[in-house]
Design an enzyme around this catalytic site. Structure first.
Site, PDB file in Angstrom:
ATOM      1  N   VAL A 133       0.833  -1.194   0.000  1.00 17.74           N
ATOM      2  CA  VAL A 133       0.000   0.000   0.000  1.00 17.74           C
ATOM      3  C   VAL A 133       0.872   1.251   0.000  1.00 17.74           C
ATOM      4  O   VAL A 133       1.594   1.516   0.969  1.00 17.74           O
ATOM      5  CB  VAL A 133      -0.930   0.023   1.235  1.00 17.74           C
ATOM      6  CG1 VAL A 133      -1.861   1.226   1.166  1.00 17.74           C
ATOM      7  CG2 VAL A 133      -1.725  -1.272   1.358  1.00 17.74           C
ATOM      8  N   ALA A 165      -3.945   5.289   8.168  1.00 21.56           N
ATOM      9  CA  ALA A 165      -5.095   5.350   7.261  1.00 21.56           C
ATOM     10  C   ALA A 165      -4.968   4.334   6.136  1.00 21.56           C
ATOM     11  O   ALA A 165      -5.707   3.357   6.078  1.00 21.56           O
ATOM     12  CB  ALA A 165      -5.257   6.763   6.690  1.00 21.56           C
ATOM     13  N   CYS A 166      -4.029   4.559   5.232  1.00 22.67           N
ATOM     14  CA  CYS A 166      -3.961   3.776   3.996  1.00 22.67           C
ATOM     15  C   CYS A 166      -3.617   2.307   4.233  1.00 22.67           C
ATOM     16  O   CYS A 166      -3.912   1.465   3.387  1.00 22.67           O
ATOM     17  CB  CYS A 166      -2.985   4.422   3.022  1.00 22.67           C
ATOM     18  SG  CYS A 166      -3.544   6.064   2.510  1.00 22.67           S
ATOM     19  N   VAL A 167      -3.018   1.999   5.380  1.00 15.64           N
ATOM     20  CA  VAL A 167      -2.798   0.593   5.740  1.00 15.64           C
ATOM     21  C   VAL A 167      -3.972   0.078   6.566  1.00 15.64           C
ATOM     22  O   VAL A 167      -4.564  -0.949   6.248  1.00 15.64           O
ATOM     23  CB  VAL A 167      -1.466   0.406   6.502  1.00 15.64           C
ATOM     24  CG1 VAL A 167      -1.327  -1.022   7.019  1.00 15.64           C
ATOM     25  CG2 VAL A 167      -0.284   0.770   5.616  1.00 15.64           C
TER      26      VAL A 167
END
Length: 195
Positions: free
Chosen positions: A4, A102-104
């Site tokens: 990611v 967030a993105c993980v």
């Protein structure tokens, strides 16, 4: 394997660990996936305006992987990325990336809700601060994700140093990314097979 947003622009923001170490650990994860034939799905976000492309050492290790560019923070909500993960046909995901908060964590939490087994390579993830990174890891773990490290991931796949078909690749990854353990493997080889 889900990578990611392993992008330089986001690595600049990662203050939870040394950035060189984070990059080295991400490369070790990617090399491990290659060595053991684990399918890889990679994503990027804001690559043209802020974050940049997938980091060059990862592109070098994964030349056949084209990252999915997405707009939303949760890659699980991006149809193309999610479809690629589902198409791999695996119910266990191994995730690393930036930024942990967030993105993980968002796709990890979403995949867990859908019944996937998820392992997070904690030392190949980076957050804004050590405290926020650790809080995100705890939140994912409380939801059912398994925390691991790049070395544990590799060793779980290798299982036995006498597995000849993957020995050299696994050994090379540890030598290049494993610090003192890698130095020890080189030392052992020199002692067993002196030149």
């Amino acid at each position: 394997m889900v990578l990611v947003d392993q992008q330089a622009g986001l690595a600049f923001a990662a203050g939870s660990a040394d950035r060189q170490v984070l990059r080295s650990n991400a490369v070790a994860v990617a090399r491990t996936a290659n060595a053991f034939g684990v399918p890889v799905v990679a994503s990027t976000s804001a690559s043209k305006v802020y974050s940049g492309p997938l980091m060059p050492p990862l592109r070098a290790v994964l030349p056949e992987v084209t990252p999915f560019e997405r707009r939303n923070m949760n890659l699980w909500e991006d149809e193309a990325t999610r479809a690629a993960i589902v198409a791999a046909g695996r119910r266990t995901l191994v995730v690393s990336g930036l930024l942990t908060e967030a993105c993980v964590s968002f796709p990890v939490l979403s995949a867990l809700v859908e019944g996937y087994s998820v392992h997070v390579v904690a030392d190949a993830c980076g957050g804004l601060t050590t405290a926020s990174h650790e809080a995100a890891l705890r939140r994912m773990e409380q939801a059912g994700a398994v925390m691991t490290s790049w070395l544990q991931f590799l060793l779980e796949l290798q299982r036995d140093w006498t597995r000849h078909e993957t020995y050299e690749a696994a050994r090379g990854i540890v030598v290049d990314h494993g610090g003192g353990y890698g130095i020890g493997l080189d030392y052992a080889r020199d002692m067993i097979h002196p030149t």
